[in-house]
Write a protein that holds these residues in place. Structure first.
Motif, PDB file in Angstrom:
ATOM      1  N   ILE A  89      11.881   8.639  12.994  1.00 49.03           N
ATOM      2  CA  ILE A  89      11.862   7.373  12.269  1.00 49.03           C
ATOM      3  C   ILE A  89      10.408   6.915  12.175  1.00 49.03           C
ATOM      4  CG2 ILE A  89      12.608   4.964  12.295  1.00 49.03           C
ATOM      5  CD1 ILE A  89      15.036   5.861  13.938  1.00 49.03           C
ATOM      6  N   LEU A  90       9.955   6.633  10.978  1.00 53.53           N
ATOM      7  CA  LEU A  90       8.605   6.135  10.769  1.00 53.53           C
ATOM      8  C   LEU A  90       8.615   4.609  10.787  1.00 53.53           C
ATOM      9  CD1 LEU A  90       7.402   8.431   7.821  1.00 53.53           C
ATOM     10  CD2 LEU A  90       7.179   8.818  10.285  1.00 53.53           C
ATOM     11  N   SER A  91       7.590   4.017  11.358  1.00 50.75           N
ATOM     12  CA  SER A  91       7.468   2.560  11.361  1.00 50.75           C
ATOM     13  C   SER A  91       6.329   2.147  10.431  1.00 50.75           C
ATOM     14  CB  SER A  91       7.219   2.040  12.776  1.00 50.75           C
ATOM     15  OG  SER A  91       6.078   2.638  13.346  1.00 50.75           O
ATOM     16  N   VAL A  92       6.553   1.069   9.692  1.00 52.95           N
ATOM     17  CA  VAL A  92       5.580   0.561   8.722  1.00 52.95           C
ATOM     18  C   VAL A  92       5.514  -0.956   8.854  1.00 52.95           C
ATOM     19  CG1 VAL A  92       5.035   0.307   6.268  1.00 52.95           C
ATOM     20  CG2 VAL A  92       6.008   2.457   7.105  1.00 52.95           C
ATOM     21  N   VAL A  93       4.305  -1.492   8.898  1.00 50.96           N
ATOM     22  CA  VAL A  93       4.113  -2.940   8.977  1.00 50.96           C
ATOM     23  C   VAL A  93       3.822  -3.475   7.577  1.00 50.96           C
ATOM     24  CG1 VAL A  93       2.646  -4.786   9.884  1.00 50.96           C
ATOM     25  CG2 VAL A  93       3.311  -2.878  11.365  1.00 50.96           C
ATOM     26  N   LEU A  94       4.502  -4.555   7.207  1.00 51.43           N
ATOM     27  CA  LEU A  94       4.360  -5.157   5.882  1.00 51.43           C
ATOM     28  C   LEU A  94       3.630  -6.493   5.962  1.00 51.43           C
ATOM     29  CD1 LEU A  94       7.952  -4.640   4.387  1.00 51.43           C
ATOM     30  CD2 LEU A  94       5.912  -3.270   3.932  1.00 51.43           C
ATOM     31  N   ASP A  95       2.844  -6.758   4.908  1.00 54.08           N
ATOM     32  CA  ASP A  95       2.232  -8.070   4.745  1.00 54.08           C
ATOM     33  C   ASP A  95       2.975  -8.812   3.637  1.00 54.08           C
ATOM     34  OD1 ASP A  95       0.541 -10.145   5.186  1.00 54.08           O
ATOM     35  OD2 ASP A  95      -1.245  -9.207   4.334  1.00 54.08           O
ATOM     36  N   ALA A  96       2.774 -10.111   3.567  1.00 52.49           N
ATOM     37  CA  ALA A  96       3.531 -10.934   2.620  1.00 52.49           C
ATOM     38  C   ALA A  96       3.270 -10.536   1.174  1.00 52.49           C
ATOM     39  CB  ALA A  96       3.178 -12.408   2.834  1.00 52.49           C
ATOM     40  N   ASN A  97       2.021 -10.171   0.845  1.00 52.87           N
ATOM     41  CA  ASN A  97       1.722  -9.869  -0.561  1.00 52.87           C
ATOM     42  C   ASN A  97       2.503  -8.667  -1.065  1.00 52.87           C
ATOM     43  OD1 ASN A  97       0.041  -7.706   0.579  1.00 52.87           O
ATOM     44  ND2 ASN A  97      -1.515  -9.305   0.863  1.00 52.87           N
ATOM     45  N   ILE A  98       2.731  -7.678  -0.215  1.00 51.96           N
ATOM     46  CA  ILE A  98       3.528  -6.510  -0.600  1.00 51.96           C
ATOM     47  C   ILE A  98       4.981  -6.916  -0.834  1.00 51.96           C
ATOM     48  CG2 ILE A  98       4.413  -4.287   0.178  1.00 51.96           C
ATOM     49  CD1 ILE A  98       1.490  -4.182  -0.577  1.00 51.96           C
ATOM     50  N   ILE A  99       5.496  -7.751   0.041  1.00 50.65           N
ATOM     51  CA  ILE A  99       6.891  -8.196  -0.087  1.00 50.65           C
ATOM     52  C   ILE A  99       7.090  -8.968  -1.387  1.00 50.65           C
ATOM     53  CG2 ILE A  99       8.669  -9.676   0.926  1.00 50.65           C
ATOM     54  CD1 ILE A  99       7.455  -8.998   3.686  1.00 50.65           C
ATOM     55  N   PHE A 100       6.155  -9.869  -1.717  1.00 47.76           N
ATOM     56  CA  PHE A 100       6.282 -10.653  -2.943  1.00 47.76           C
ATOM     57  C   PHE A 100       6.267  -9.748  -4.179  1.00 47.76           C
ATOM     58  CE2 PHE A 100       4.259 -14.349  -0.507  1.00 47.76           C
ATOM     59  CZ  PHE A 100       5.487 -14.937  -0.281  1.00 47.76           C
ATOM     60  N   ILE A 101       5.370  -8.767  -4.188  1.00 50.87           N
ATOM     61  CA  ILE A 101       5.293  -7.863  -5.339  1.00 50.87           C
ATOM     62  C   ILE A 101       6.581  -7.057  -5.470  1.00 50.87           C
ATOM     63  CG2 ILE A 101       4.119  -5.828  -6.263  1.00 50.87           C
ATOM     64  CD1 ILE A 101       1.540  -6.878  -4.996  1.00 50.87           C
ATOM     65  N   ASP A 102       7.113  -6.604  -4.349  1.00 50.50           N
ATOM     66  CA  ASP A 102       8.304  -5.768  -4.407  1.00 50.50           C
ATOM     67  C   ASP A 102       9.527  -6.567  -4.850  1.00 50.50           C
ATOM     68  OD1 ASP A 102       8.730  -2.839  -3.685  1.00 50.50           O
ATOM     69  OD2 ASP A 102      10.476  -3.755  -2.738  1.00 50.50           O
ATOM     70  N   ILE A 103       9.672  -7.791  -4.322  1.00 49.27           N
ATOM     71  CA  ILE A 103      10.791  -8.627  -4.757  1.00 49.27           C
ATOM     72  C   ILE A 103      10.656  -8.970  -6.237  1.00 49.27           C
ATOM     73  CG2 ILE A 103      11.930 -10.858  -4.482  1.00 49.27           C
ATOM     74  CD1 ILE A 103      11.229 -10.806  -1.548  1.00 49.27           C
ATOM     75  N   GLY A 104       9.431  -9.250  -6.670  1.00 47.64           N
ATOM     76  CA  GLY A 104       9.206  -9.540  -8.080  1.00 47.64           C
ATOM     77  C   GLY A 104       9.605  -8.371  -8.964  1.00 47.64           C
ATOM     78  N   ARG A 105       9.309  -7.171  -8.514  1.00 48.99           N
ATOM     79  CA  ARG A 105       9.689  -5.974  -9.280  1.00 48.99           C
ATOM     80  C   ARG A 105      11.209  -5.855  -9.360  1.00 48.99           C
ATOM     81  NH1 ARG A 105       6.559  -0.988  -7.338  1.00 48.99           N
ATOM     82  NH2 ARG A 105       4.948  -2.204  -8.402  1.00 48.99           N
ATOM     83  N   PHE A 106      11.879  -6.139  -8.251  1.00 51.16           N
ATOM     84  CA  PHE A 106      13.346  -6.101  -8.276  1.00 51.16           C
ATOM     85  C   PHE A 106      13.924  -7.137  -9.232  1.00 51.16           C
ATOM     86  CE2 PHE A 106      17.180  -8.225  -6.822  1.00 51.16           C
ATOM     87  CZ  PHE A 106      18.101  -7.227  -7.099  1.00 51.16           C
ATOM     88  N   LEU A 107      13.376  -8.349  -9.190  1.00 51.60           N
ATOM     89  CA  LEU A 107      13.884  -9.415 -10.048  1.00 51.60           C
ATOM     90  C   LEU A 107      13.722  -9.071 -11.527  1.00 51.60           C
ATOM     91  CD1 LEU A 107      12.571 -12.537  -8.090  1.00 51.60           C
ATOM     92  CD2 LEU A 107      14.941 -11.746  -8.256  1.00 51.60           C
ATOM     93  N   ARG A 108      12.662  -8.318 -11.854  1.00 50.68           N
ATOM     94  CA  ARG A 108      12.448  -7.928 -13.246  1.00 50.68           C
ATOM     95  C   ARG A 108      13.391  -6.816 -13.680  1.00 50.68           C
ATOM     96  NH1 ARG A 108       7.151  -8.145 -11.474  1.00 50.68           N
ATOM     97  NH2 ARG A 108       7.001  -5.866 -11.453  1.00 50.68           N
ATOM     98  N   THR A 109      13.615  -5.839 -12.796  1.00 54.95           N
ATOM     99  CA  THR A 109      14.358  -4.635 -13.184  1.00 54.95           C
ATOM    100  C   THR A 109      15.819  -4.646 -12.760  1.00 54.95           C
ATOM    101  OG1 THR A 109      13.787  -3.458 -11.135  1.00 54.95           O
ATOM    102  CG2 THR A 109      12.229  -3.315 -12.985  1.00 54.95           C
ATOM    103  N   GLN A 110      16.136  -5.457 -11.736  1.00 58.52           N
ATOM    104  CA  GLN A 110      17.484  -5.472 -11.150  1.00 58.52           C
ATOM    105  C   GLN A 110      17.880  -4.085 -10.643  1.00 58.52           C
ATOM    106  OE1 GLN A 110      19.745  -8.252 -10.631  1.00 58.52           O
ATOM    107  NE2 GLN A 110      17.705  -9.152 -10.814  1.00 58.52           N
ATOM    108  N   LYS A 111      16.893  -3.334 -10.197  1.00 57.56           N
ATOM    109  CA  LYS A 111      17.143  -2.006  -9.630  1.00 57.56           C
ATOM    110  C   LYS A 111      16.445  -1.898  -8.278  1.00 57.56           C
ATOM    111  CE  LYS A 111      17.383   0.195 -14.184  1.00 57.56           C
ATOM    112  NZ  LYS A 111      16.737   1.165 -15.102  1.00 57.56           N
ATOM    113  N   ALA A 112      17.001  -1.100  -7.404  1.00 53.95           N
ATOM    114  CA  ALA A 112      16.433  -0.914  -6.072  1.00 53.95           C
ATOM    115  C   ALA A 112      15.046  -0.306  -6.173  1.00 53.95           C
ATOM    116  CB  ALA A 112      17.346  -0.030  -5.235  1.00 53.95           C
ATOM    117  N   THR A 113      14.095  -0.899  -5.491  1.00 51.54           N
ATOM    118  CA  THR A 113      12.739  -0.359  -5.458  1.00 51.54           C
ATOM    119  C   THR A 113      12.659   0.799  -4.462  1.00 51.54           C
ATOM    120  OG1 THR A 113      12.041  -1.841  -3.681  1.00 51.54           O
ATOM    121  CG2 THR A 113      11.827  -2.659  -5.954  1.00 51.54           C
ATOM    122  N   ALA A 114      11.569   1.559  -4.564  1.00 51.55           N
ATOM    123  CA  ALA A 114      11.371   2.670  -3.624  1.00 51.55           C
ATOM    124  C   ALA A 114      11.309   2.157  -2.196  1.00 51.55           C
ATOM    125  CB  ALA A 114      10.082   3.420  -3.980  1.00 51.55           C
ATOM    126  N   LEU A 115      10.651   1.013  -1.998  1.00 47.38           N
ATOM    127  CA  LEU A 115      10.527   0.441  -0.660  1.00 47.38           C
ATOM    128  C   LEU A 115      11.893   0.092  -0.087  1.00 47.38           C
ATOM    129  CD1 LEU A 115       7.890  -0.306   0.971  1.00 47.38           C
ATOM    130  CD2 LEU A 115       8.421  -2.669   0.397  1.00 47.38           C
TER     131      LEU A 115
END
Length: 369
Positions: A43-69
């Motif tokens: 299992i790999l561990s990855v630390v996220l910052d807020a800016n990455i989370i905002f961009i990823d959620i924004g991408r989901f809201l635009r596409t309504q599809k699961a992101t790679a993350l």
């Protein structure tokens, strides 16, 4: 392949976690741990910052599809973490994602349902001694110090952030919106390969990408069956189903035999099996490429020094909840050398004294929050 996010799952349990819980119920924690180790499941561990989370959620809201993350997170082969400070920041600014694609209420619903359950929040307030990396972050932007502390604590595969203050945690390059998405895609592709391997090993080729409600129903059913019988059957399925994927030579031989059979038989099943074997070969190549990409970008860390380092290492690389004794044994297996005759007492004290880092589940089990 298109991934409609609401079709992925309504459960907040990663797929690997459901599998691990199932085998723990059937055969016990120790046997499950040995099985995972023998199959080299990691299992790999990855630390996220807020800016990455905002961009990823924004991408989901635009596409309504699961992101790679998100797909990587749902697999369970990649575990994502952030500090409690970053979690607060996300909740504070989530409404700003409102656009023509979604309302603030929709952004909050997506966060609560599809993201928050798959990101573990750690409170690093108890960490007083700072690493040289953390000191460099503090000098540039003290607001990012908690992310640096969590990163030092977890010793993750990488830290995903677009903040330049966290450059000490980006090996060899500054992350941009382009190259962090390449990392997310690699995590997704690597996780896909791991899921197929586990699927073949544990399920005799039965796909694990099903609704989590089905897996939970399966667990309930299997718990009514004698565990020794089920474990024997499961082991047989593992050996039979894992052969083709785990051993390239065997996969090649099976592929050749199926193609030969196709010369005298037009059975649809033969054609389908050949297609599956071709797909497995392509997936194996894709997984290997993703693994190489991730290895080049892995963050280097000093070996564990403190007992707490070993403790975090154990809990960050399993989805199972463990007893104090099981944690202590795993720590020693990873190189921890206890000073006393009863290391589990010291482990128990660390668990109790750091509620921001560790959480009790039930009366005897522990894990990350």
């Amino acid at each position: 392949m298109t991934h409609d996010i609401d079709a992925v799952s309504d459960s907040d349990i990663p797929i690997l976690a459901a599998i691990e819980q199932l085998f723990v119920a059937l055969s016990g924690e120790r046997t499950t741990a040995q099985l995972f180790e023998s199959l080299e499941i990691k299992i790999l561990s990855v630390v996220l910052d807020a800016n990455i989370i905002f961009i990823d959620i924004g991408r989901f809201l635009r596409t309504q599809k699961a992101t790679a993350l998100l797909l990587a997170a749902r697999s369970g082969f990649v575990r994502f973490y952030y500090s409690t400070e970053v979690r607060s920041e996300v909740l504070e600014h989530l409404a700003e994602l409102t656009s023509k694609h979604a309302t603030s209420d929709e952004a909050l619903r997506v966060w609560k349902k599809h993201y928050e359950p798959f990101i573990t929040a750690l409170d690093p307030a108890s960490i007083k001694k700072l690493s040289s990396r953390a000191l460099r972050v503090q000098a540039v932007d003290p607001d990012d110090l908690d992310t640096a502390k969590v990163s030092d604590l977890l010793r993750p595969h990488t830290v995903l952030s677009l903040d330049h203050s966290l450059n000490p945690y980006h090996p060899g390059q500054t992350l941009t919106e382009k190259n962090w998405t390449e990392l997310a895609a690699a995590y997704r592709d690597w996780s896909n390969g791991q899921m197929v391997f586990v699927s073949l090993s544990f399920g005799g080729g039965v796909s694990l990408m099903v609704a989590m409600s089905s897996i939970e129903a399966l667990i309930s059913l299997l718990l009514k069956v004698d565990s020794r019988i089920m474990f024997t059957v499961g082991l047989g399925l593992m050996l039979a189903g894992g052969l083709a994927f785990a051993h390239p030579t065997s996969r090649k031989w099976l592929n050749e035999r199926m193609r030969a059979a196709g010369t005298w038989s037009q059975e649809h099943l033969v054609e389908r099996v050949v297609e599956v074997l071709d797909t497995l070969a392509q997936l194996a190549d894709q997984t290997k490429e993703a693994n190489g990409f991730l290895e080049e970008r892995q963050l280097e860390h000093e070996p564990p020094q403190l007992a707490r380092d070993y403790l975090i290492e154990v809990l960050a690389h399993t989805h199972a909840y463990l007893t104090v004794r099981e944690i202590s044994l795993r720590m020693q297996n990873q190189g921890y050398e206890p000073k006393g005759e009863h290391p589990e007492r010291y482990v128990a004290r660390m668990l109790r004294e750091n509620p921001g880092l560790f959480k009790r589940y039930g009366s005897r089990l522990w894990g990350l929050p």
